[in-house]
Scaffold this motif. Structure first.
Motif, short mmCIF file in Angstrom:
data_model
loop_
_atom_site.label_atom_id
_atom_site.label_comp_id
_atom_site.label_asym_id
_atom_site.label_seq_id
_atom_site.Cartn_x
_atom_site.Cartn_y
_atom_site.Cartn_z
N ARG B 247 46.99 33.85 43.37
CA ARG B 247 47.07 35.19 42.83
C ARG B 247 48.33 35.91 43.34
O ARG B 247 49.04 36.57 42.58
CB ARG B 247 45.83 35.98 43.21
CG ARG B 247 45.75 37.34 42.51
CD ARG B 247 44.57 38.12 43.03
NE ARG B 247 43.31 37.43 42.76
CZ ARG B 247 42.69 37.47 41.58
NH1 ARG B 247 43.21 38.14 40.59
NH2 ARG B 247 41.57 36.84 41.40
N ARG B 252 48.45 36.77 39.00
CA ARG B 252 47.21 36.70 38.23
C ARG B 252 46.51 35.41 38.66
O ARG B 252 47.10 34.60 39.37
CB ARG B 252 47.49 36.66 36.72
CG ARG B 252 48.36 35.49 36.32
CD ARG B 252 48.68 35.50 34.83
NE ARG B 252 49.82 34.66 34.54
CZ ARG B 252 49.75 33.36 34.27
NH1 ARG B 252 48.60 32.74 34.30
NH2 ARG B 252 50.84 32.66 34.00
N SER B 253 45.30 35.20 38.22
CA SER B 253 44.68 33.93 38.60
C SER B 253 44.95 32.90 37.52
O SER B 253 45.10 33.23 36.34
CB SER B 253 43.18 34.10 38.84
OG SER B 253 42.68 35.04 37.96
#
Ligand SMILES: Nc1ncnc2c1ncn2[C@@H]1O[C@H](COP(=O)(O)OP(=O)(O)OP(=O)(O)O)[C@@H](O)[C@H]1O
Ligand SMILES: [Mg+2]
Lengths: 332, 509
Positions: B247, B252-253
């Motif tokens: 992350r 973001r994942s």
């Protein structure tokens, strides 16, 4: 925290406009140098700013320049052809021999061009067929081709070219505009398109930067190199026609050591001696610079030996500049 | 499978090297912006970040290859600066660079000791000692490389090991490894890790760059994360997990699952029968069906790349046949193979893949020039369009498409190389270590792309030394050992242990 988007980032085609990069280019600098020498010449001697002297000045480089156009492509591909002056001598000798039998002008021209191409193809076969280094091959064929001229001619000279033949090296298309300069500019346009506007030209750049990756990308590297040597031979043959016509005679020492002047024009024009980079425009401007310099030195009555020292120094300088510049840049 | 070794108890020690406020700008990109980094003696610090985040640029600043625009470096409490690579070496900093800088024509021993060869009392190179010491280092590393061999005769993996040996031969306090495992297979990675542990026990400070999280969690004590040239986090490995790191790195994942689509395989497209080479491989038989992804697994040196290059016409096999859609298709040259619709994305990016010196768009269009040009004349607009399409699909990070590929980060160069061959729209594509050096997000993009292409009816051969990739992406896996096919497994029967055993030639008990 800034959030990156999921959509692909768009990448611009270029960071600066082609015009902006052109203004910062080597060609631009060279053009300024040409202008400076022009001004210097016109101040140094009152005879210079005369249409006929200017026209004469072009003869100093048109023949060499025509060879330099093809040589530029060979050097960009990472090879070199040092046998061009030898090819020129052999082509001239062949034309001279044929002229003794009274052949017509078109046949003479065909002979000059054919000998050029054949010599180039011979170089090309040795380089691409056998994979020999071009510098070794063409140092060898340089002596070989000129050697044949010496065997044929000894200390004699061929004269007696048909009367129509003199047009190529001495004729004018219009007023002071010589056939040679027109031919040079036409060839320059053709080579510009070939190198910068065709996929063949692109493959030449690719080969010069990384021949193995080019090969893996499906470029027929050996074929391209073969074609380049043939092309150089052809241009040397063309130059042989012009020079022979201008001199009206052939001696085995014709165009002696021209290969160095041709290479100087090419390198001065911004072509990397290591291959992979360069432009036809640069070579054309460099041709003009060389012509102006040698003509200026001539007007100042500088002896020939000093002129060749000058050319030698110029060659070393233009080869050194980009290398030194790169070193300074990487220091920072 | 990956259990973490004992950590030294000195987690609170003073840093030996401290970088502060380091900034470096290139035309069109701020590669590093006010970066801070600390290295501790006896600890491994992992540096992670996406392709183009600025990792290698920082390495080059730490080794005196680039000069920072701003910032300070403190070594052992003293302010230092490295005007040249030699200065950094003198301060005991050594690096294994991402693109190894070694000399093909020199011997292994000479490469190891270039620039710091042992000298006799009168100042000449002590060749006997040099060779003996080189042999010693290589033996300690467990590498079976002849110190007298010429470098160009080695495989890339072995070249990489020579670079490692070179770093070890220098009495360094700080060892930097920029993606040292990218070219190595399972076995060599294990050996490298043993070495890293030795260095750690020796009290050296190690900076370790990798895109593979299993490695990072296994070897590192600390981490520092870069994103787009900025430092976005650092800390102890024990206090974080992969999700958090990803992350930080991507913002973001990322779904790390390999997005293999289920496809119904079509008819046989490619058939290889009895293909042999005098030295590299022997009696290779396999078939490839439409829509299939066929994985090739094996140790480095098993002959996989050589086999693929023979299919691509780059090397000549001594016997055997290849048929493509029923027609003989043994390629006579690379150009011939591309024409037939077989393309090969090479493993050696710098030598065979990218044409460094040419801009990105010209690299991508190079094998497709026939398509993009009009009767031999270039059409730049079409070239840019082609390059943009594939560059954006692979999430290339570049300042512009006219940028020299040589100035791209390693992973982004790899993306250009993949884009270049995908753009030819082949019938069979052979990818040799396709995601080597590519970050986790882009890797998913490449895999998705491969999967989508297979679903569209393309046949894919994927050579990979990465087990998760092989197992995640392949419909079928062929294992090669010493130039021969040692086993063939269907997707359902895939099992990591069996693959590794078969590749190493250990019989099942
Ligand atoms: N010599 C250069 N000229 C121009 N831009 C450069 C140069 N070197 C690096 N860059 C740019 O700087 C940025 C950082 O590159 P760097 O090589 O440090 O990335 P990286 O983190 O090592 O990535 P990777 O994981 O792909 O190896 C990239 O955008 C790259 O294009
Ligand atoms: Mg890097």
């Amino acid at each position: 925290m800034s959030d990156t988007t999921l959509s692909p980032r768009s990448i611009p085609d270029r960071l600066e406009s082609p015009l902006a990069s052109a203004l910062k280019s080597w060609e631009m600098l060279l053009a300024l140098v040409a202008v400076a020498i022009f001004i210097f010449n016109s101040l140094a001697t009152p005879y210079f700013l005369n249409p006929w002297s200017l026209s004469d000045a072009t003869f100093n480089f048109t023949e060499r320049g025509i060879i330099a156009l093809a040589m530029a492509m060979v050097i960009i591909s990472g090879e070199i052809d040092l046998s061009v002056a030898g090819i020129l001598a052999l082509a001239s000798t062949a034309m001279g021999a044929a002229a003794q039998f009274g052949v017509d002008v078109p046949v003479l021209i065909a002979i000059g061009l054919a000998v050029g191409v054949l010599c180039g193809a011979f170089n090309g076969l040795l380089v691409s067929g056998l994979g020999l280094p071009s510098i070794v091959v063409t140092i060898g064929t340089m002596s070989l081709f000129r050697g044949i001229s010496y065997i044929v001619l000894g200390d004699q000279a061929y004269r007696g070219y048909p009367s129509g033949f003199s047009f190529f090296g001495q004729g004018y298309v219009y007023w002071v505009i010589s056939f040679e300069i027109v031919l040079f500019l036409v060839m320059a346009a053709i080579f510009y398109v070939l190198l910068h506007r065709t996929s063949f030209g692109r493959s030449v750049f690719a080969i010069g930067n990384n021949a193995m990756a080019a090969q893996f990308s499906g470029i027929r590297v050996r074929r391209v190199k073969f074609v380049l040597f043939c092309l150089t031979g052809l241009m040397a043959g063309l130059a042989a026609i012009l020079l022979t016509s201008r001199l009206g005679s052939t001696r085995p020492s014709i165009a002696f050591a021209w290969e160095l002047e041709v290479v100087t024009i090419v390198v001065l024009g911004g072509v990397s001696i290591l291959g992979g980079a360069g432009s036809i425009l640069g070579v054309v401007i460099a041709g003009f610079v060389m012509g102006l310099v040698t003509f200026g030195l001539g007007l100042l009555n500088v002896p020939g030996i000093v002129m060749s020292i000058f050319v030698g120094l110029m060659l070393i300088t233009v080869i050194a500049i980009p290398i030194v510049a790169r070193r300074i840049k990487s220091r920072r | 499978m990956l259990n973490r070794p004992e950590k030294p108890a000195t987690m609170t020690a003073e840093p030996i090297l401290r970088l502060e406020g380091i900034t470096k700008t290139f035309p069109g990109v701020k590669a590093l912006n006010d970066i801070a980094l600390e290295l501790y003696p006896g600890q491994v610090t992992a540096l992670i970040g996406e392709n183009g985040a600025g990792k290698s640029t920082l390495v080059k600043i730490m080794t005196g290859i680039y000069q920072p625009d701003a910032g300070a470096i403190t070594l052992d409490g003293e302010a230092v600066h490295f005007p040249s690579a030699h200065a950094a070496l003198d301060h005991g900093i050594t690096a294994i660079h991402q693109e190894t800088v070694l000399f093909d024509e020199l011997s292994v021993a000479e490469n190891i000791f270039l620039g710091h060869a042992p000298r006799t009392r009168v100042g000449f190179v002590d060749w006997k000692k040099l060779r003996a010491e080189a042999a010693d280092i290589l033996k300690n590393m467990g590498a079976s490389i002849d110190p007298g061999a010429r470098l160009k005769d080695l495989s890339i993996a072995n070249k990489h090991l020579v670079a490692v040996a070179r770093a070890l031969s220098i009495e360094a306090q700080i060892v930097i490894m920029d993606e040292p495992t990218a070219a190595l297979s399972h076995k060599e990675i294990e050996e490298l890790f043993v070495l890293v542990d030795l260095l750690r026990q020796d009290g050296k400070a190690i900076l370790f760059i990798s895109h593979k999280f299993d490695e990072i969690f296994r070897i590192a004590d600390r981490y520092t994360v870069f994103r787009d040239g900025e430092m976005v986090g650092s800390g102890l490995m024990a206090e974080t997990d992969q999700k958090e790191l990803v992350r930080m790195m991507v913002g973001r994942s990322v779904d790390q699952v390999f997005p293999k689509q289920e496809v119904t395989l079509g008819e046989t497209v490619l058939e290889v029968k009895g293909l042999s080479h005098p030295t590299e491989f022997d009696d290779i038989n396999f078939t490839l069906r439409r829509g299939e992804i066929l994985g090739f697994y094996g140790l480095v040196g098993a002959g996989r790349s050589e086999l693929m290059q023979a299919l691509f016409g780059a090397t000549r096999p001594s016997s055997g046949t290849v048929t493509l859609e029923g027609k003989p298709a043994l390629a006579k040259s690379e150009a011939d193979a591309i024409e037939k619709g077989i393309v090969y994305v090479p493993e050696e990016r710098g030598r065979q893949g990218a044409v460094i010196g040419l801009p990105i768009f010209q690299n991508i269009s190079l094998p497709s020039l026939k398509k993009t040009s009009r009767s031999g004349f270039l059409d730049l607009a079409r070239e840019f369009a082609l390059a943009r399409k594939y560059a954006e699909r692979l999430d290339l990070r570049a300042a512009s498409l006219s940028q020299d590929v040589g100035t791209l980060s390693g992973g982004n160069q790899q993306k250009v190389v993949i884009a270049k061959w995908l753009a030819t729209q082949p019938r069979v594509i052979i990818l040799d270590e396709p995601t080597k050096g590519i970050d986790i997000g882009s890797k998913a993009a490449v895999h998705e792309f491969m999967s989508a292409l297979a679903a569209e009816g393309l046949c894919v051969i994927m050579v990979s030394s990465e087990l998760p990739e092989i197992m995640g992406m392949s419909d079928r896996v062929i294992v090669m050992r010493e130039g021969r096919i040692a086993g063939e497994f269907n997707r359902e029967a895939l099992d990591a242990e069996t693959l590794v055993r078969t590749a190493a030639g250990i019989e099942e008990t």
